[in-house]
Enzyme design. Structure first.
Site, PDB file in Angstrom:
ATOM      1  N   ARG A 684      26.066  62.423  77.663  1.00  0.00           N
ATOM      2  CA  ARG A 684      27.261  61.900  76.975  1.00  0.00           C
ATOM      3  C   ARG A 684      28.070  61.121  78.003  1.00  0.00           C
ATOM      4  O   ARG A 684      28.909  61.676  78.713  1.00  0.00           O
ATOM      5  CB  ARG A 684      28.096  63.047  76.409  1.00  0.00           C
ATOM      6  CG  ARG A 684      27.454  63.750  75.220  1.00  0.00           C
ATOM      7  CD  ARG A 684      28.382  64.825  74.661  1.00  0.00           C
ATOM      8  NE  ARG A 684      28.062  65.190  73.303  1.00  0.00           N
ATOM      9  CZ  ARG A 684      27.389  66.298  72.961  1.00  0.00           C
ATOM     10  NH1 ARG A 684      26.979  67.126  73.871  1.00  0.00           N
ATOM     11  NH2 ARG A 684      27.146  66.552  71.684  1.00  0.00           N
ATOM     12  N   ARG A 720      23.102  58.065  76.302  1.00  0.00           N
ATOM     13  CA  ARG A 720      23.818  57.438  75.186  1.00  0.00           C
ATOM     14  C   ARG A 720      24.886  56.526  75.789  1.00  0.00           C
ATOM     15  O   ARG A 720      25.641  56.965  76.670  1.00  0.00           O
ATOM     16  CB  ARG A 720      24.466  58.520  74.343  1.00  0.00           C
ATOM     17  CG  ARG A 720      25.533  57.987  73.419  1.00  0.00           C
ATOM     18  CD  ARG A 720      25.940  59.014  72.441  1.00  0.00           C
ATOM     19  NE  ARG A 720      26.983  59.886  72.960  1.00  0.00           N
ATOM     20  CZ  ARG A 720      27.421  60.969  72.321  1.00  0.00           C
ATOM     21  NH1 ARG A 720      26.878  61.314  71.172  1.00  0.00           N
ATOM     22  NH2 ARG A 720      28.372  61.705  72.822  1.00  0.00           N
ATOM     23  N   GLU A 813      23.320  59.050  63.204  1.00  0.00           N
ATOM     24  CA  GLU A 813      24.504  59.899  62.982  1.00  0.00           C
ATOM     25  C   GLU A 813      25.245  59.495  61.725  1.00  0.00           C
ATOM     26  O   GLU A 813      26.134  60.196  61.276  1.00  0.00           O
ATOM     27  CB  GLU A 813      25.492  59.752  64.145  1.00  0.00           C
ATOM     28  CG  GLU A 813      24.913  60.002  65.497  1.00  0.00           C
ATOM     29  CD  GLU A 813      25.943  59.777  66.577  1.00  0.00           C
ATOM     30  OE1 GLU A 813      26.210  58.617  66.936  1.00  0.00           O
ATOM     31  OE2 GLU A 813      26.498  60.774  67.035  1.00  0.00           O
ATOM     32  N   ASN A 836      25.651  66.582  64.458  1.00  0.00           N
ATOM     33  CA  ASN A 836      27.085  66.910  64.323  1.00  0.00           C
ATOM     34  C   ASN A 836      27.760  65.847  63.465  1.00  0.00           C
ATOM     35  O   ASN A 836      28.455  66.145  62.493  1.00  0.00           O
ATOM     36  CB  ASN A 836      27.778  66.941  65.686  1.00  0.00           C
ATOM     37  CG  ASN A 836      27.101  67.875  66.652  1.00  0.00           C
ATOM     38  OD1 ASN A 836      26.452  68.822  66.238  1.00  0.00           O
ATOM     39  ND2 ASN A 836      27.235  67.599  67.932  1.00  0.00           N
ATOM     40  N   ASP A 837      27.542  64.605  63.879  1.00  0.00           N
ATOM     41  CA  ASP A 837      28.172  63.529  63.118  1.00  0.00           C
ATOM     42  C   ASP A 837      27.443  63.264  61.806  1.00  0.00           C
ATOM     43  O   ASP A 837      28.079  62.977  60.789  1.00  0.00           O
ATOM     44  CB  ASP A 837      28.230  62.255  63.960  1.00  0.00           C
ATOM     45  CG  ASP A 837      29.394  62.295  64.926  1.00  0.00           C
ATOM     46  OD1 ASP A 837      29.218  61.934  66.097  1.00  0.00           O
ATOM     47  OD2 ASP A 837      30.485  62.727  64.493  1.00  0.00           O
ATOM     48  N   ARG A 847      34.387  67.298  61.427  1.00  0.00           N
ATOM     49  CA  ARG A 847      33.647  68.331  62.158  1.00  0.00           C
ATOM     50  C   ARG A 847      34.556  69.330  62.861  1.00  0.00           C
ATOM     51  O   ARG A 847      34.140  70.431  63.203  1.00  0.00           O
ATOM     52  CB  ARG A 847      32.678  67.695  63.154  1.00  0.00           C
ATOM     53  CG  ARG A 847      33.359  66.828  64.173  1.00  0.00           C
ATOM     54  CD  ARG A 847      32.370  65.906  64.863  1.00  0.00           C
ATOM     55  NE  ARG A 847      31.862  66.479  66.091  1.00  0.00           N
ATOM     56  CZ  ARG A 847      31.034  65.845  66.916  1.00  0.00           C
ATOM     57  NH1 ARG A 847      30.604  64.632  66.623  1.00  0.00           N
ATOM     58  NH2 ARG A 847      30.629  66.403  68.028  1.00  0.00           N
ATOM     59  N   CYS A 884      19.739  65.896  68.767  1.00  0.00           N
ATOM     60  CA  CYS A 884      20.620  66.210  69.903  1.00  0.00           C
ATOM     61  C   CYS A 884      21.952  66.797  69.446  1.00  0.00           C
ATOM     62  O   CYS A 884      22.845  67.001  70.257  1.00  0.00           O
ATOM     63  CB  CYS A 884      20.844  64.983  70.777  1.00  0.00           C
ATOM     64  SG  CYS A 884      21.692  63.660  69.937  1.00  0.00           S
TER      65      CYS A 884
HETATM   66  C1  PEP Z   1      26.132  64.263  67.275  1.00  0.00           C
HETATM   67  O1  PEP Z   1      26.886  63.644  66.585  1.00  0.00           O
HETATM   68  O2  PEP Z   1      25.372  65.013  66.721  1.00  0.00           O
HETATM   69  C2  PEP Z   1      26.078  64.075  68.736  1.00  0.00           C
HETATM   70  C3  PEP Z   1      25.143  64.611  69.447  1.00  0.00           C
HETATM   71  O3  PEP Z   1      27.037  63.344  69.313  1.00  0.00           O
HETATM   72  P1  PEP Z   1      28.505  63.917  69.731  1.00  0.00           P
HETATM   73  O4  PEP Z   1      28.510  65.344  69.419  1.00  0.00           O
HETATM   74  O5  PEP Z   1      28.694  63.678  71.190  1.00  0.00           O
HETATM   75  O6  PEP Z   1      29.454  63.135  68.937  1.00  0.00           O
HETATM   76 MG    MG Z   2      27.936  61.992  67.596  1.00  0.00          MG
END
Ligand code: PEP
Ligand code: MG
Length: 948
Positions: A684, A720, A813, A836-837, A847, A884
């Site tokens: 990240r 990323r 995402e 997550n996104d 989230r 991820c």
């Molecule tokens: C996600 O969105 O799943 C991701 C890995 O990115 P981040 O959590 O850093 O937004």
């Molecule tokens: Mg993300």
């Protein structure tokens, strides 16, 4: 935006009295379809509260908040009454500016009017012959040039000219002197060298009011082969007061003066050298304005009436703006202060005004004649507490939050929240208060020294050494002692100064400075506690449960894993970054447990279960014993898993899944490899950026990426590109405030708008790679065009820095990208699914939402269907797919994701050993069947039951 327009002026209106005039005004508004006739009640009621006479023959009638229901459209109309109408018993008005505003837009009108009313225009208003004349009169602004101490910043950490330009623009923007777009109008190529390392840069676009800001760099930098130590940012337009500007230039072209400015580091002194307005060194008090509609005419009138009770001068500024007399209504209105902004009052020394500040602050606190909902100065507004916590089982001590980081933990509660202290405002004698202050500071310094001697952690040592330095700062001591001389008690002088200094730091929005504000408050509270005889809250000796409002990524540095047994937070969700931090540290955590957790008494025993989100306050010993036996079992499993963590994750039927680590700190790579990571599956980079105080340049970035690649020793690195925005602001990368930042300029949307930033990052990555396996992916791709635009930039950079072992992919995402994977898969090398996104955007649930995020489960069939689509598309074109997001380490999700055919799972390092161990117990063929069933489920719960 309300504007005063010629078409909106009605000349030659006649009314024998105010009532008739109000009727006439409502008729105009009704005719123009801005209000319904009932709005008259609002205008009349408002006049009954207090007349809306502004001065100079002008009134600003407007309705009450209750009458807003009669407003059809926000607008303003002007009516000229040549014979005049008696408005407030003594004053006649000739112009009525009638306002129909649905919210507080009328403050803009007031600002326009008050700028015009600085000069005496009453005769011109009365005798105006045409609408044009009136508008010209109201818009006429005296020539101006804002040049004051608040626009000067020294010791600014800057690595290059762009940093300085950005800081210069920020100062101007904070004071609303320029608007968005000004920064891009400044062209470094057109900078002028004035001499002695002092340069100037000018733009005349997006200027709201002419101004000059001055930024002095901490370290001189090089620009066009010359030294650059100070930068003047000139915002110019046709209202620029040329004589004043020329006077400034005369000073700057005088070599003797220039050299003095060059040597001076104090902004107050620099302001004096260049003839800028300086902030009077007067006793000050601050308060946040809580009036719903800002400092509009009525509360401002009240304020004028209060300040006029004192002989001495009282001035006021909104946030860091210029000071104006608080005894002048027009000047007060001209600062346009809104709810939430801080008003700073200063009082002329050695006059009754100094003591009067208390009354002024109290009056503002009381709402200046309006009912106000106070603003809590210590905490940001928080969402409501989930009801289940406070009301469902009030007596048995069982509560539930969101499971955020697995594991059981118990220990004494250590609640970190702002404390409140009681003290007298005024002291007994100067000598006595001075002594009390010195003793308190000495005592705190001693206890910090003891702590430093005991701590093993160098990071923690550094923090406390910095605290010691702050307590030795002569500037701080001098400022507090100045308060003592104003008869303040040691506690009041100390608290006032620390609070104002901390707020000033925060206002600059520089991360480094903002963090210093937290440190200032930290030492501030310790000294205040001693002064007030309040017992010091020491960290519990044994590992404790840290209870906080929220714990953000930047809190990581402060967490000592050996002391923090578990984390319990009032807000947050399972895939919020606070939870990710906890998992990365391997600390059990329950988040989103509601604001009531902040009321748990420190030292009360708390037991938390990071697997199901439960926590118990003052648990029975038998429960603790049971939990600890369970924890021992878990630890046993973990120890066994760790012993085999370097072995591959291969199912019973020989299907191999690559297991990678998510990291946000380059130094974390070695630990990831130790835990068995076969790659870094997500670096990240925005978190890497955050570890720097200012934007890292290409060389710094290259060095950072090399640390990761070196530690990986040939294993692949998936990076990323910068994913700033959403809940991850980057302090030195200014972003316009957005209503919905998660749906705004975030990730690739931002870097495509700042291609230089992207280019620089890509160049640093390619240079660091040295042909080692590098995979670059772009975050938040929603449209194929975005991917192509980003790839085109990468291709350009790659032409300059060839890189053999490179793969380029996108993060999936955004549901739109998942649905377009059949197209994207033909062009990319891989997909990495950010669940997550993807879950947040698919389910339309924030989230980090304290109430809803538990419902945003990545195992929801809708999310699984999108993952399935992405995997099938990728495999059709021979590409690989990773996960991820946090789902990758969820034991219930692992078999499903495997069954969907995912090739790689990337997670926090601490999760790797257990996930690998779990995979070794699975059968791939079974997982495939399970995944197909999961796709047909109707809810996340059904999927979880299925896996069970
Ligand atoms: C996600 O969105 O799943 C991701 C890995 O990115 P981040 O959590 O850093 O937004
Ligand atoms: Mg993300």
């Amino acid at each position: 935006m309300i504007a005063l327009d010629i078409q909106h002026v009605r000349m030659n209106q006649h009314a024998v009295d105010k009532a008739q005039a109000l009727q006439c005004l409502v008729n105009i508004l009704v005719e123009d379809q801005l209000v319904t006739p009932e709005y008259l009640q609002g205008l009349t009621a408002r006049e009954q509260q207090s007349a809306t006479y502004l001065g100079q023959g002008i009134a600003i009638p407007h309705g009450t908040p209750q009458s807003r229901q009669y407003i059809l459209e926000t607008g303003v109309r002007l009516a000229h009454f040549p014979e005049g109408v008696v408005w407030d018993g003594e004053n006649k008005i000739y112009l009525a500016v009638v306002i129909a505003a649905k919210s507080d837009e009328h403050l803009q009108v007031l600002q326009i009017l008050t700028r015009a009313l600085i000069d005496d225009v009453s005769e011109q208003v009365k005798n105006a012959q045409s609408a044009e004349q009136i508008i010209e009169l109201l818009h006429a602004q005296p020539p101006s040039l804002a040049l004051h101490e608040n626009l000067i910043a020294t010791q600014v950490a800057a690595e290059d000219v762009e940093d300085l330009i950005w800081h210069g623009t920020q100062l101007l923007k904070q004071q609303k002197l320029v608007e968005c777009g000004f920064l891009s109008a400044l062209n470094p190529k057109h900078m002028i060298h004035l001499g002695e390392g002092i340069w100037s840069i000018t733009a005349n676009q997006h200027v709201l009011s002419p101004a000059v800001s001055i930024i002095k760099s901490e370290q001189p930098i090089r620009h066009q082969d010359k030294e650059l130590s100070s930068l003047l940012c000139v915002a110019s337009n046709d209202q620029l007061d040329m004589p004043q500007f020329n006077r400034l230039m005369d000073i700057l072209f005088d070599p003797a003066q220039l050299s003095k400015i060059h040597q001076e580091q104090n902004s107050h002194q620099i302001a004096q050298l260049i003839g800028a307005e300086v902030i009077p060194d007067w006793p000050a008090r601050k308060i946040i304005l809580a009036n719903a509609h800002g400092l509009h005419a009525r509360p401002a009138t009240q304020l004028v009436n209060i300040t006029k009770n004192f002989q001495g001068e009282i001035q006021v500024a909104a946030d860091d703006g210029a000071f104006v007399s608080a005894k002048s209504l027009t000047k007060l209105l001209s600062i346009g202060c809104r709810r939430g902004q801080t008003l700073t009052f200063i009082a002329e020394p050695e006059t009754d005004a100094v003591a009067g500040l208390d009354a002024v602050i109290q009056a503002v606190k009381d709402g200046l004649g309006e009912e106000v909902e106070p603003i809590d100065e210590h905490t940001a507004p928080v969402a409501q507490v989930p009801e289940v916590l406070t009301f469902e089982q009030p007596n048995d001590g069982n509560n539930k939050g969101i499971a955020a980081s697995a594991g059981l933990a118990f220990g004494p509660a250590h609640v970190v929240k702002p404390r409140e202290f009681q003290y007298d405002r005024f002291g007994h004698s100067l000598k006595q208060e001075n002594e009390r202050l010195d003793i308190a500071i000495r005592q705190v310094k001693n206890s910090i020294r003891q702590f430093i001697a005991q701590t093993q952690s160098s990071a923690i040592k550094q923090i406390f050494l910095a605290h010691l330095e702050m307590l030795d700062d002569p500037d701080l001591i001098q400022n507090v002692k100045r308060g003592l001389k104003q008869n303040l008690s040691a506690a009041a002088a100390w608290h006032d100064y620390i609070e104002s200094a901390a707020k000033a730091q925060e206002a600059l929005k520089d991360r480094l400075l903002a963090e210093r504000a937290a440190d200032l408050r930290d030492i501030g509270e310790r000294v205040l506690a001693v002064l007030c005889g309040a017992p010091e809250i020491s960290e519990p000796e044994q590992p404790y449960i840290l209870i906080m409002h929220d714990v953000g990524p930047s809190d990581v540095a402060r967490l000592n894993k050996d002391r923090v047994a578990g984390i319990l937070t009032a807000v947050g969700g399972a895939s919020a970054h606070s939870a990710i931090v906890a998992r990365a540290l391997g600390i059990p955590a329950v988040v989103g447990a509601g604001a009531d957790v902040l009321n748990i008494d420190s030292n009360t025993t708390v037991l938390i279960n990071g697997d199901n989100g439960e926590f118990v306050i003052e648990p029975e010993q038998s429960l603790i014993d049971h939990a600890m036996a369970e924890r021992a079992k878990q630890q046993q499993l973990r120890t066994e898993a760790e012993q085999h963590c370097l072995d591959a994750a291969i199912t019973l039927d020989q299907h191999h899944v690559e297991i990678a680590a998510n990291i946000g700190k380059v130094q974390a790579t070695a630990q990831a490899v130790k835990y068995g990571a076969e790659a870094i599956g997500l670096l990240r980079t925005e978190l890497v950026f955050m570890s720097h105080n200012s934007a890292p340049n290409e060389a710094t970035q290259e060095a950072d990426y090399r640390v990761v690649l070196d530690a990986l020793a040939g294993r692949p690195l998936v990076v990323r590109t910068l994913d700033v925005g959403g809940d991850k602001p980057l302090p030195y990368l200014p972003l316009a405030p957005e209503e919905n930042p998660f749906l705004g300029v975030r990730g690739i949307r931002l870097t495509l708008r700042k291609p230089e930033l992207l280019r620089q990052q890509l160049a640093a990555l390619l240079k660091a790679a040295d042909n080692r396996p590098l995979r670059i992916m772009f975050p938040m791709i929603g449209r194929v065009e975005e991917w192509r635009a980003a790839k085109a930039i990468l291709d350009e950079v790659r032409a300059e820095y060839p890189c053999d072992n490179l793969q380029v992919g996108v993060m999936i995402e955004v549901p739109a990208a998942a649905l377009l994977t059949p197209i994207l898969a033909q062009e990319v090398d891989f997909f990495s699914i950010g669940t997550n996104d993807l879950t947040q955007y698919t389910m339309a649930i924030d989230r980090g939402h304290p109430l809803l995020s538990a419902e945003a489960d990545g195992l929801h069939p809708s999310v699984l269907l999108l993952i399935d689509q992405a995997v099938r598309s990728a495999h059709q074109y021979g590409k690989w797919v990773g996960i991820c997001g946090e789902l990758a380490a969820d034991p219930k999700a692992v078999p499903v994701l495997l069954g969907l055919g995912v090739d790689e799972l990337s997670m926090s390092s601490a999760s790797i050993p257990l996930v690998k161990a779990q995979i070794r117990t699975l059968n791939y063929a079974h997982c495939q069947q399970l995944a197909q069933q999961a796709l047909r489920c109707e809810s996340a719960l059904a999927v979880r039951d299925l896996v069970e």
